[in-house]
Write a protein that holds these residues in place. Structure first.
Motif, mmCIF file in Angstrom:
data_model
loop_
_atom_site.group_PDB
_atom_site.id
_atom_site.type_symbol
_atom_site.label_atom_id
_atom_site.label_comp_id
_atom_site.label_asym_id
_atom_site.label_seq_id
_atom_site.Cartn_x
_atom_site.Cartn_y
_atom_site.Cartn_z
ATOM 1 N N GLN A 3 0.839 -1.196 0.000
ATOM 2 C CA GLN A 3 0.000 0.000 0.000
ATOM 3 C C GLN A 3 0.869 1.240 0.000
ATOM 4 O O GLN A 3 1.862 1.318 0.737
ATOM 5 N N LEU A 4 0.504 2.188 -0.844
ATOM 6 C CA LEU A 4 1.117 3.515 -0.858
ATOM 7 C C LEU A 4 -0.021 4.515 -0.686
ATOM 8 O O LEU A 4 -0.956 4.531 -1.485
ATOM 9 N N VAL A 5 0.065 5.318 0.362
ATOM 10 C CA VAL A 5 -1.019 6.241 0.680
ATOM 11 C C VAL A 5 -0.484 7.671 0.701
ATOM 12 O O VAL A 5 0.308 8.034 1.575
ATOM 13 N N GLU A 6 -0.929 8.463 -0.285
ATOM 14 C CA GLU A 6 -0.510 9.859 -0.369
ATOM 15 C C GLU A 6 -1.433 10.745 0.472
ATOM 16 O O GLU A 6 -2.617 10.440 0.653
ATOM 17 N N SER A 7 -0.872 11.859 0.922
ATOM 18 C CA SER A 7 -1.646 12.873 1.629
ATOM 19 C C SER A 7 -0.943 14.213 1.469
ATOM 20 O O SER A 7 0.205 14.265 1.008
ATOM 21 N N GLY A 8 -1.652 15.278 1.835
ATOM 22 C CA GLY A 8 -1.046 16.601 1.834
ATOM 23 C C GLY A 8 -1.449 17.505 0.694
ATOM 24 O O GLY A 8 -1.038 18.666 0.652
ATOM 25 N N GLY A 9 -2.226 16.997 -0.242
ATOM 26 C CA GLY A 9 -2.670 17.840 -1.335
ATOM 27 C C GLY A 9 -3.702 18.858 -0.874
ATOM 28 O O GLY A 9 -4.166 18.831 0.262
#
Length: 121
Positions: A3-9
């Motif tokens: 799993q790769l989970v992006e955040s911060g946009g």
């Protein structure tokens, strides 16, 4: 399971800053090159930055001097610090794992779901 989970946009004014994060699990993070890509509406996905396991970094010319990629192996997280943002930086940003450490090489098999960055006044 990888799993790769992006955040911060988010939404930011021109000239502003954002820091994106991508938290990885299910992979041996420390040995992998990590990448950030972006895709703007109606355009092809493009590579923005690469960081190797040894922390060598490379960037697309369009973001050189404004964006910084970094990694924290203890947290299995890669970051993209984006400064002096421009409207043309508006895109969905994706992290990618397992690709070539060379900027010119192919990306890896593992992708996050993406995080939207919108630069507008």
């Amino acid at each position: 399971q990888v799993q790769l989970v992006e955040s911060g946009g988010g939404l930011v004014q021109p000239g502003g800053s954002l820091r994106l994060s991508c938290a990885a699990s299910g992979i041996t993070f420390g040995i992998l090159a990590m990448r950030w890509y972006r895709q703007a509406p109606g355009k092809q996905r493009e590579l923005v930055a690469v960081i190797t396991s040894g922390r060598s970094r490379s960037y697309a010319e369009s973001v050189l001097g404004r964006f910084t990629i970094s990694r924290d192996n203890a947290k299995s997280t890669v970051y993209l610090q984006m400064n002096s943002l421009k409207p043309e930086d508006t895109a969905v940003y994706y992290c990618n794992a397992g690709g070539s450490p060379s900027f010119a090489g192919p990306g890896g098999a593992y992708w996050g779901q993406g995080t939207q960055v919108t630069v507008s006044s």
